[in-house]
Design an enzyme around this catalytic site. Sequence first.
Site, mmCIF file in Angstrom:
data_model
loop_
_atom_site.group_PDB
_atom_site.id
_atom_site.type_symbol
_atom_site.label_atom_id
_atom_site.label_comp_id
_atom_site.label_asym_id
_atom_site.label_seq_id
_atom_site.Cartn_x
_atom_site.Cartn_y
_atom_site.Cartn_z
ATOM 1 N N GLU A 1 1.386 -1.056 -0.226
ATOM 2 C CA GLU A 1 -0.186 0.126 0.142
ATOM 3 C C GLU A 1 0.829 1.613 0.210
ATOM 4 O O GLU A 1 0.069 2.495 -1.009
ATOM 5 C CB GLU A 1 -0.828 -0.245 1.310
ATOM 6 C CG GLU A 1 -2.285 -0.963 1.170
ATOM 7 C CD GLU A 1 -1.297 -2.508 2.817
ATOM 8 O OE1 GLU A 1 -2.288 -2.639 3.127
ATOM 9 O OE2 GLU A 1 0.027 -2.513 2.282
ATOM 10 N N CYS B 1 0.118 0.361 7.583
ATOM 11 C CA CYS B 1 -0.577 0.967 6.330
ATOM 12 C C CYS B 1 -1.850 1.087 6.355
ATOM 13 O O CYS B 1 -2.486 2.486 5.342
ATOM 14 C CB CYS B 1 -0.368 -0.490 5.560
ATOM 15 S SG CYS B 1 0.802 -1.012 5.239
#
Length: 359
Positions: A53, A85
Amino acid sequence: MSEHLFYMQQVLALAKMTPVQTRPNPQVAAIIVKNSQIIGIGVHLQAGEPHAEVHAIRQAGSNAINATLYVNLEPCAHHGKTPPCADAVIQAGITRVVIANQDPNPLVAGLGIQKLQAAGIEVISGILYNEAWEINKVFFHNISTQTPYVTLKVGMSLDGRIATKNNISQWITSPASRQDAHNYRITHEAILVGVGTVKHDNPSLIPHMIENPPRLPIRIILDSNLTTPLDSKVVTDNLAPTWILTTNSSETQQPFKDHGCKIITVADMQINTILTTLYKHKIYSLLIEGGEQIYSSFLDAKAVNQIVSYLSPQLIGSTSAKHLFAGNGFMDLQHNLKCNFTEVKTLGNDIKIVAEVIK
């Protein structure tokens, strides 16, 4: 929905490109989409490095605002070797996240999704769930059991024999089958055999049928009395690391150590003891290659996750010939070992059958 399927398929294709190298972390890829255009792509490459990500968000930059993130595993919500994340997704201004699998890690386990939703981000989960699960089945097993994912690989005759009554086994299967089998040697951290196989076959246990293999697995020998021949290939060739698991703690260990072998002394040779010990030594996936007693011990203990069999169209016969499952077996059909076939194909004149054990 068709749009979600399309982009998740691209995510899974990317995630498949990093087998083994991310362990003990999962294989994860991410794509950021805005106005039907991909504006960011990321793949997790190695434990301790930024997650997929983060790579995708960095590539998208400010364009990530009001975009959709596609990722095959729930964004983490905890501080590990890298920051959460989920926080990066929120800070990037992404407004929708499409996920294949939730993360079973107790440190995440839905907390990433909760954090995203609390920030007003729409979350859609379960897209291509089964396909994504297959990619990270080793990770999911590791997290839930704290033991290696176990693959049992066997070549056998049509009547299930792995050797003749005179213990002749080379070669039951075709060259095409043996070539295919070597691919499993490079996708597992370690290969395990019993000392009987070492004494009889003197195998090298390396993927020598693959040109320039990307990695060499650790060779693990189960040898309770430490009788592995000192002149065997696994001891002398120095082609790959060799570990010997034994209950023998005497001075007879030293000659093996002098050859560079690692000796791991265990309290007993129970399958659970072996698996928990290997996991503590960072063995996340294990390939069982024989022989008969080792196969039977793992099958009796229901400690196998996947069976990869190569079936040769020939009969060997004899009740005294060695076969795949010569252990105690199961008393009834309600409590035996049940599987789902996940792959069936021909290789040369053989049939390859992959069966996932139902847990």
